[in-house]
Motif scaffolding. Structure first.
Motif, PDB file in Angstrom:
ATOM      1  N   THR A 184      -1.337   5.369   4.219  1.00  0.00           N
ATOM      2  CA  THR A 184      -2.462   6.255   3.931  1.00  0.00           C
ATOM      3  C   THR A 184      -3.708   5.786   4.664  1.00  0.00           C
ATOM      4  OG1 THR A 184      -3.344   4.993   2.071  1.00  0.00           O
ATOM      5  CG2 THR A 184      -1.512   6.474   1.587  1.00  0.00           C
ATOM      6  N   SER A 185      -4.676   6.677   4.787  1.00  0.00           N
ATOM      7  CA  SER A 185      -5.896   6.340   5.521  1.00  0.00           C
ATOM      8  C   SER A 185      -6.757   5.309   4.793  1.00  0.00           C
ATOM      9  CB  SER A 185      -6.721   7.606   5.771  1.00  0.00           C
ATOM     10  OG  SER A 185      -7.054   8.230   4.549  1.00  0.00           O
ATOM     11  N   VAL A 186      -6.504   5.096   3.494  1.00  0.00           N
ATOM     12  CA  VAL A 186      -7.279   4.084   2.758  1.00  0.00           C
ATOM     13  C   VAL A 186      -6.719   2.679   2.947  1.00  0.00           C
ATOM     14  CG1 VAL A 186      -8.117   5.678   0.986  1.00  0.00           C
ATOM     15  CG2 VAL A 186      -5.952   4.466   0.621  1.00  0.00           C
ATOM     16  N   GLY A 187      -5.575   2.571   3.627  1.00  0.00           N
ATOM     17  CA  GLY A 187      -4.991   1.270   3.872  1.00  0.00           C
ATOM     18  C   GLY A 187      -3.753   1.005   3.026  1.00  0.00           C
ATOM     19  N   TYR A 188      -3.171  -0.175   3.208  1.00  0.00           N
ATOM     20  CA  TYR A 188      -1.960  -0.575   2.491  1.00  0.00           C
ATOM     21  C   TYR A 188      -2.311  -0.748   1.014  1.00  0.00           C
ATOM     22  CZ  TYR A 188       2.286  -3.280   1.451  1.00  0.00           C
ATOM     23  OH  TYR A 188       3.478  -3.737   0.930  1.00  0.00           O
ATOM     24  N   VAL A 189      -1.706   0.032   0.171  1.00  0.00           N
ATOM     25  CA  VAL A 189      -2.136   0.160  -1.229  1.00  0.00           C
ATOM     26  C   VAL A 189      -2.151  -1.171  -1.987  1.00  0.00           C
ATOM     27  CG1 VAL A 189      -1.592   1.224  -3.451  1.00  0.00           C
ATOM     28  CG2 VAL A 189      -1.611   2.614  -1.367  1.00  0.00           C
ATOM     29  N   PRO A 190      -1.091  -2.022  -1.908  1.00  0.00           N
ATOM     30  CA  PRO A 190      -1.150  -3.300  -2.649  1.00  0.00           C
ATOM     31  C   PRO A 190      -2.314  -4.196  -2.204  1.00  0.00           C
ATOM     32  CG  PRO A 190       1.115  -2.798  -2.034  1.00  0.00           C
ATOM     33  CD  PRO A 190       0.246  -1.816  -1.296  1.00  0.00           C
ATOM     34  N   LEU A 191      -2.640  -4.198  -0.904  1.00  0.00           N
ATOM     35  CA  LEU A 191      -3.769  -5.006  -0.435  1.00  0.00           C
ATOM     36  C   LEU A 191      -5.082  -4.409  -0.933  1.00  0.00           C
ATOM     37  CD1 LEU A 191      -4.912  -7.355   1.191  1.00  0.00           C
ATOM     38  CD2 LEU A 191      -4.888  -5.881   3.222  1.00  0.00           C
ATOM     39  N   ARG A 192      -5.173  -3.101  -0.920  1.00  0.00           N
ATOM     40  CA  ARG A 192      -6.360  -2.421  -1.457  1.00  0.00           C
ATOM     41  C   ARG A 192      -6.572  -2.828  -2.917  1.00  0.00           C
ATOM     42  NH1 ARG A 192      -6.953   3.975  -2.795  1.00  0.00           N
ATOM     43  NH2 ARG A 192      -9.201   4.231  -2.408  1.00  0.00           N
ATOM     44  N   GLU A 193      -5.489  -2.896  -3.676  1.00  0.00           N
ATOM     45  CA  GLU A 193      -5.582  -3.287  -5.083  1.00  0.00           C
ATOM     46  C   GLU A 193      -6.018  -4.754  -5.218  1.00  0.00           C
ATOM     47  OE1 GLU A 193      -1.624  -2.328  -6.273  1.00  0.00           O
ATOM     48  OE2 GLU A 193      -2.089  -0.218  -6.694  1.00  0.00           O
ATOM     49  N   TRP A 194      -5.504  -5.618  -4.349  1.00  0.00           N
ATOM     50  CA  TRP A 194      -5.867  -7.043  -4.392  1.00  0.00           C
ATOM     51  C   TRP A 194      -7.356  -7.212  -4.104  1.00  0.00           C
ATOM     52  CZ3 TRP A 194      -7.793 -10.744  -0.971  1.00  0.00           C
ATOM     53  CH2 TRP A 194      -7.664 -12.087  -1.386  1.00  0.00           C
ATOM     54  N   ILE A 195      -7.872  -6.485  -3.094  1.00  0.00           N
ATOM     55  CA  ILE A 195      -9.301  -6.563  -2.741  1.00  0.00           C
ATOM     56  C   ILE A 195     -10.161  -6.050  -3.898  1.00  0.00           C
ATOM     57  CG2 ILE A 195     -11.091  -5.626  -1.211  1.00  0.00           C
ATOM     58  CD1 ILE A 195      -8.833  -5.560   0.993  1.00  0.00           C
ATOM     59  N   ALA A 196      -9.749  -4.921  -4.497  1.00  0.00           N
ATOM     60  CA  ALA A 196     -10.494  -4.375  -5.636  1.00  0.00           C
ATOM     61  C   ALA A 196     -10.583  -5.393  -6.755  1.00  0.00           C
ATOM     62  CB  ALA A 196      -9.827  -3.087  -6.127  1.00  0.00           C
ATOM     63  N   ASP A 197      -9.490  -6.100  -7.008  1.00  0.00           N
ATOM     64  CA  ASP A 197      -9.455  -7.117  -8.058  1.00  0.00           C
ATOM     65  C   ASP A 197     -10.387  -8.281  -7.731  1.00  0.00           C
ATOM     66  OD1 ASP A 197      -8.221  -8.129 -10.536  1.00  0.00           O
ATOM     67  OD2 ASP A 197      -7.421  -9.687  -9.230  1.00  0.00           O
ATOM     68  N   GLN A 198     -10.427  -8.683  -6.455  1.00  0.00           N
ATOM     69  CA  GLN A 198     -11.305  -9.784  -6.036  1.00  0.00           C
ATOM     70  C   GLN A 198     -12.769  -9.458  -6.289  1.00  0.00           C
ATOM     71  OE1 GLN A 198     -10.076 -12.890  -4.683  1.00  0.00           O
ATOM     72  NE2 GLN A 198      -8.301 -11.906  -5.612  1.00  0.00           N
ATOM     73  N   HIS A 199     -13.133  -8.197  -6.101  1.00  0.00           N
ATOM     74  CA  HIS A 199     -14.535  -7.789  -6.238  1.00  0.00           C
ATOM     75  C   HIS A 199     -14.850  -7.187  -7.611  1.00  0.00           C
ATOM     76  CE1 HIS A 199     -15.920  -8.618  -2.147  1.00  0.00           C
ATOM     77  NE2 HIS A 199     -14.728  -8.242  -1.737  1.00  0.00           N
ATOM     78  N   GLY A 200     -13.846  -7.040  -8.448  1.00  0.00           N
ATOM     79  CA  GLY A 200     -14.068  -6.489  -9.775  1.00  0.00           C
ATOM     80  C   GLY A 200     -14.512  -5.039  -9.754  1.00  0.00           C
ATOM     81  N   VAL A 201     -13.929  -4.249  -8.842  1.00  0.00           N
ATOM     82  CA  VAL A 201     -14.288  -2.829  -8.730  1.00  0.00           C
ATOM     83  C   VAL A 201     -13.039  -1.964  -8.883  1.00  0.00           C
ATOM     84  CG1 VAL A 201     -16.243  -3.331  -7.204  1.00  0.00           C
ATOM     85  CG2 VAL A 201     -14.008  -2.780  -6.188  1.00  0.00           C
TER      86      VAL A 201
END
Length: 362
Positions: free
Chosen positions: A41-58
């Motif tokens: 998808t255009s938002v990127g690789y979904v599991p990595l997107r989830e990992w980044i969101a978790d790192q930033h608390g968003v």
């Protein structure tokens, strides 16, 4: 004789976790062959997107993963900056960002950088001149090219000014993890309750430059609009690279890789400080507490462009400060890709080049 280069902000091969990346690559294809090899998808690789969101608390909807952080910059500028729009940048600032903004026709407004980040007083003066910026581009930690870090007080002041004057802060933060000493300062993103900050970072400086994975975090509406630009640009970014980064991060290898980079870069930074103090005592610089770069001011009258030529004759490279908007007597030294031994030799040769211009050590 090999050239000693202080010109490029990239880690040398000896501090890249090649074995860890090989292992992460194997896991990416074994654990998720479909997701790794598909368009995605255009938002990127979904599991990595989830990992980044978790790192930033968003929320995950606030994250978009790109092909390097320069791609993230380009998307944000395409959305927010039209020809003639005023954009605040630090002086000096990263030359590629400056080029990108100028190519968009932005009205670039330089604001002087101090040892603790952008001058808030100078920024207030610019804002008082009826300038209504769309964007303020800020590199808060171990700034490129200066190596300076934005203080907590100035982060708060910037957030207040962004609300008061209705502009977006672009918190461009690829060096945040490369801290040698002191405590991390909270990001402006983490303190933003008004939807004024779009944050960018990258895995190029922690994993390896060739991985070309960066990301944006921001208000959901902004990320949604950038997703549309991303779709029209490339359908999806590099899923293979992002899947490898995801495995690298989730396996725990990321923490070890960052520690290796930090330990080695601190030794290299210390070698630059020692060599400069010995060989070019008249040079002025702030000792950075992290990152890849050091900003050096030479005596008035020294032309860094002439020094660049003299240094090249001695197989030494650096980037002159004027490339970043700095004064003619300034230069940037990147210590990330050279060993302490090369640094010692390189600074000695740089001092010799300086003397050849008629500038003797005081």
């Amino acid at each position: 004789m090999a050239t000693i280069s202080f010109a490029r902000g990239a880690p040398s091969l000896d501090i890249v976790d090649v074995e860890g990346l090989k292992e992460a690559s194997k896991l990416a294809f074994e654990n998720d062959p479909a997701g790794t090899t598909a368009y995605g998808t255009s938002v990127g690789y979904v599991p990595l997107r989830e990992w980044i969101a978790d790192q930033h608390g968003v929320a995950v909807e606030q994250v978009l993963v790109t092909n390097g952080s320069m791609q993230a910059d380009a998307f944000l500028f395409e959305l927010l900056v039209q020809p003639g729009d005023a954009v605040i940048v630090e002086n000096p600032t990263y030359d590629r960002t400056l080029l990108n903004l100028r190519e968009r026709g932005a009205d670039v407004r330089f604001v002087d950088l101090e040892d603790d980040g952008i001058s808030i007083d100078a920024l207030k003066t610019v804002l008082a001149e009826a300038v209504h910026p769309k964007l303020a581009h800020i590199i808060p930690n171990f700034q490129n090219p200066a190596g300076y870090t934005l203080s907590a007080e100035k982060r708060t002041a910037l957030l207040e000014l962004a609300v008061e004057h209705d502009f977006t802060i672009f918190e461009d933060d690829p060096y945040v993890s490369i801290r040698f000493e002191g405590e991390p300062i909270p990001t402006m993103l983490s303190q933003d309750d008004a939807g004024r900050v779009v944050y960018a970072s990258s895995f190029s400086k922690t994993v390896c430059p060739g991985i070309r994975v960066g990301y944006l975090v921001g208000p959901q509406a902004v990320i949604k609009q950038i997703q549309g630009i991303a779709t029209n640009t490339y359908i999806s970014p590099n899923m293979v690279a992002q899947s490898i980064v995801n495995q690298f991060a989730r396996s725990g290898r990321m923490d070890g890789a960052i520690e290796t980079v930090k330990t080695n870069l601190k030794a290299r930074k210390d070698a630059v400080v020692t060599a400069l103090q010995r060989e070019i005592p008249e040079a002025k610089f702030a000792n950075p507490s992290g990152g890849y770069f050091m900003w050096v001011e030479l005596p008035e009258g020294v032309d860094a462009a002439e020094l660049e030529k003299a240094a090249a004759q001695r197989e030494v490279q650096f980037v002159k400060g004027s490339d970043f908007g700095g004064a003619a007597n300034t230069l940037r030294l990147a210590y990330s890709g050279v060993t302490p031994e090369q640094i010692d030799e390189g600074i000695t040769k740089l001092a010799d080049a300086l003397k050849s211009l008629g500038v003797a050590a005081s």
